[in-house]
Write a protein that holds these residues in place. Structure first.
Motif, mmCIF file in Angstrom:
data_model
loop_
_atom_site.group_PDB
_atom_site.id
_atom_site.type_symbol
_atom_site.label_atom_id
_atom_site.label_comp_id
_atom_site.label_asym_id
_atom_site.label_seq_id
_atom_site.Cartn_x
_atom_site.Cartn_y
_atom_site.Cartn_z
ATOM 1 N N ALA A 36 -9.802 11.607 -13.529
ATOM 2 C CA ALA A 36 -9.334 12.348 -14.721
ATOM 3 C C ALA A 36 -7.808 12.238 -14.839
ATOM 4 N N ASN A 37 -7.117 12.364 -13.708
ATOM 5 C CA ASN A 37 -5.644 12.273 -13.735
ATOM 6 C C ASN A 37 -5.181 10.887 -14.197
ATOM 7 N N ALA A 38 -5.886 9.860 -13.732
ATOM 8 C CA ALA A 38 -5.505 8.492 -14.112
ATOM 9 C C ALA A 38 -5.689 8.301 -15.612
ATOM 10 N N PRO A 60 -16.925 6.979 -6.820
ATOM 11 C CA PRO A 60 -17.489 7.636 -8.011
ATOM 12 C C PRO A 60 -17.393 9.167 -7.973
ATOM 13 N N PHE A 61 -17.227 9.745 -6.785
ATOM 14 C CA PHE A 61 -17.137 11.213 -6.707
ATOM 15 C C PHE A 61 -15.697 11.710 -6.588
ATOM 16 N N ALA A 62 -14.737 10.820 -6.709
ATOM 17 C CA ALA A 62 -13.329 11.242 -6.712
ATOM 18 C C ALA A 62 -12.948 11.548 -8.169
ATOM 19 N N ALA A 63 -13.489 12.653 -8.688
ATOM 20 C CA ALA A 63 -13.398 12.937 -10.136
ATOM 21 C C ALA A 63 -11.996 13.365 -10.561
ATOM 22 N N ARG A 64 -11.276 14.021 -9.665
ATOM 23 C CA ARG A 64 -9.946 14.528 -10.048
ATOM 24 C C ARG A 64 -8.980 13.384 -10.313
ATOM 25 N N ILE A 65 -8.921 12.430 -9.386
ATOM 26 C CA ILE A 65 -7.963 11.327 -9.554
ATOM 27 C C ILE A 65 -8.367 10.470 -10.765
ATOM 28 N N VAL A 101 0.854 -1.197 0.000
ATOM 29 C CA VAL A 101 0.000 0.000 0.000
ATOM 30 C C VAL A 101 0.885 1.241 0.000
ATOM 31 N N ARG A 102 0.547 2.222 -0.826
ATOM 32 C CA ARG A 102 1.197 3.526 -0.750
ATOM 33 C C ARG A 102 0.110 4.551 -0.412
ATOM 34 N N ILE A 103 0.503 5.586 0.327
ATOM 35 C CA ILE A 103 -0.493 6.561 0.771
ATOM 36 C C ILE A 103 -0.039 7.975 0.413
#
Ligand code: NAP
Length: 258
Positions: A82-84, A75-80, A46-48
């Motif tokens: 989009a980044n992914a 579903p509401f973690a839209a930034r990560i 795991v990385r944090i």
């Protein structure tokens, strides 16, 4: 060995990590944002913490020789999300979004679907005065100027501005319908505000609202980025990982593995 990054912070991500961990040909690295004080940790490595935007994640994928990414974030973690999508495209790494199915309204539900939290704050003024806010700890400040009384339920205390008249209830699901009905009756709730997270762990509040005839302000999801493969099925996600095309940057790790 295939090395897979699972972007997590959800039960689905933990389940997928433990499933993949049983496959000796796969090494799983789970990633958490580090928002929750005492997170439930997945099995395996795991990385944090954040990666540092698109640039940081792209570099991280290359530095760690990642073969495939499963974005199993909320579903509401839209930034990560989009980044992914951007980072995997840049690094030439396969990406799958694992996203739980949305909740949908039945004939007896009184849903008011809104596009974002600001619209939810506007909507409640017309619907009720005693609000049950179940959007997590982030974004509570969108309701800071709202009149009325708020019951705010979250796993950790919100660190932003709160409505003037509010009770914070710290709790982690799952919740039962009976408990939700009792809670809503006890606090005299007349409107529920939630995000369309989907999943069974926290859906009891919707059953309770239906039973009590309470309106629900439902914040809609941001769509998955165009062209990105997605599934709501864990078995399909696990199968995808074993078949995912190797990235352009992979140089072969035969020497590392002996
Ligand atoms: P977000 O707005 O989409 O992401 C903000 C930033 O947090 C990202 O740009 C990234 O930082 C970092 N980040 C997010 N998820 C990450 C992960 N799994 N691993 C490493 N870095 C991550 O995300 P959020 O809404 O704040 O949610 C944060 C985490 O909480 C997510 O992992 C999500 O699964 C979980 N969660 C969110 C909600 C929700 O309602 N939003 C509910 C339950 C659980 P860098 O740009 O520096 O890489």
């Amino acid at each position: 060995m295939r090395r897979v990054l699972v972007l997590g912070g959800t039960r689905e991500a933990r389940t997928l990590a433990s499933r993949l961990d049983q496959d000796p040909t796969i090494e799983v690295i789970s990633s958490l944002a580090g928002r929750v004080r005492e997170p439930v940790l997945p099995v395996g490595r795991v990385r944090i913490g954040g990666f540092g935007g698109v640039e940081g994640l792209t570099q991280w994928l290359r530095d760690n020789d990642i073969d495939a990414v499963v974005d199993a974030t909320h579903p509401f973690a839209a930034r990560i999300t989009a980044n992914a999508a951007d980072s995997t495209a840049r690094a030439g790494v396969a990406l799958l979004v694992l996203r739980r199915t949305e909740w949908s309204a039945g004939p007896d539900d009184r849903w008011h679907i809104v596009p974002d939290l600001a619209s939810a704050a506007d909507a409640i003024a017309r619907l009720g005065e005693r609000v049950f806010l179940t959007i997590g700890r982030q974004g509570v400040d969108a309701f800071a100027e709202c009149p009325g009384w708020f019951l705010i339920r979250a796993i950790d205390p919100p660190s932003t501005a709160l409505p003037r008249d509010a009770e914070v209830l710290l709790a982690r699901g799952p919740f039962t319908v009976a408990d939700e009905v009792t809670l809503m009756r006890d606090r005299g709730i007349d409107v529920l505000v939630t995000k369309n997270s989907g999943g069974a762990l926290t859906s009891a509040k919707l059953d309770a609202a239906r039973e009590l005839g309470i309106p629900v302000v439902m914040v809609a999801r941001t769509p998955i980025p165009a062209g990105v493969a997605s599934t709501s099925d864990l078995d399909a996600a696990a199968a995808w990982v074993t078949q995912a095309k190797r990235p352009r940057h992979t140089k072969g790790r035969a020497s590392e593995c002996g």
